[in-house]
Write a protein that holds these residues in place. Sequence first.
Motif, short mmCIF file in Angstrom:
data_model
loop_
_atom_site.label_atom_id
_atom_site.label_comp_id
_atom_site.label_asym_id
_atom_site.label_seq_id
_atom_site.Cartn_x
_atom_site.Cartn_y
_atom_site.Cartn_z
N GLY A 1 0.74 -1.05 0.01
CA GLY A 1 -0.06 -0.04 0.05
C GLY A 1 0.92 1.21 0.08
O GLY A 1 0.39 2.28 -0.74
N GLU B 1 -7.73 -6.05 -1.30
CA GLU B 1 -6.95 -5.56 -0.07
C GLU B 1 -6.01 -6.28 0.63
O GLU B 1 -4.84 -5.67 1.20
N LYS C 1 -2.13 -5.37 0.04
CA LYS C 1 -1.53 -4.13 0.61
C LYS C 1 -0.67 -4.30 1.85
O LYS C 1 0.29 -3.68 1.99
#
Length: 349
Positions: free
Chosen positions: A275, A294, A297
């Motif tokens: 991320g 997600e 990340k």
Amino acid sequence: MKIDIDTLLNFSRGKYSYNDYKKIREWFEDIRLREDMAVHLSAQWDEITDQHKGADDSLNHIFEKIQYNILLEEKKQKKKISLWHFYRQVAAILLIPLLAFSAWYYSVNSRDRATEPLTEAVAQAWVSINAPEGARVEFMLPDSSKGWLNSGSKLRYPSKFGGQRKVELTGEAWFDVKHQNNSEFVVSVPDMDIKVLGTQFNVSAYTNDVFTDVSLEEGKIEINGKGAVFNQVLAPNEKILFNRNSRTVSLSEVDASRYSAWKDGYLVIDNEPLGQVVSRLERWYNVDIEIQDEVLKSYRFKATFKDELLEEVLKLMAKTTPIRYTIEQRTADAGGVFKQKKVTMRLKN
């Protein structure tokens, strides 16, 4: 008009003079004026490639980057220009209001005090330096302090320093501050003020990052927090890290030269989560990167790149982590400006 490969390579790496920029821009403008643009461009580029065969395998990418950077500079009204041009621009901006102010002042005040307000008016004028996305800009300040501004960053400073030398930074910069007796130098960022007398240090304070960090190479600096109350003095090879979310501060010993390696063209990723890495890649290569899963990340990376193409960096990342990526084809808008490159990352099945 023809351009040699060394000039083009230096331009793509952000190392060029204003005359080099004018020469390259004129070359592209000359090409765009021709009806047989594609043929003319291809012929010149192939000739350059043949003359330097084996010297660099990324000429096409470099050409694309140069063309985009020139269009970007034109669109932003040449914000990335040399220091002397900044002063000329400031002089032009100040001329009319200063003349008007002078006329008003002399009409209401005695002649023996007229110079003092004029001096204040000049001292309050500020200059801005902007580093476009995907570029690095070298600068020199009125006191001969110098440094580098990283991609997507902005530096503001008075056209003439007074008793205190203060600059305002958004983004990342490396400073080499010239020592002056009884005149401290202050770098102001949203979270803190950094006070120095003469030293070399790096500051990273991008508005969309969670952290603000300062690393010291030489000398000594004092850091005073704004929103959170803290005070810290750094010695060489120390770094302070401020977390904007938790409002906490941490101090660590580091190799400070790694944090300023970007000014020499090195992209250093030091065990950072994807991320955070993506934000740096977006600024470094002027691309838009979307992470669709997600969980990716949290994957961490550690690597050092020197003038690597984005495609090469992505290939290496895909080899070490379970990601797959796609790069969308760039298209030009109605004005002939190429849209920002788009990269999509997702978890590998």
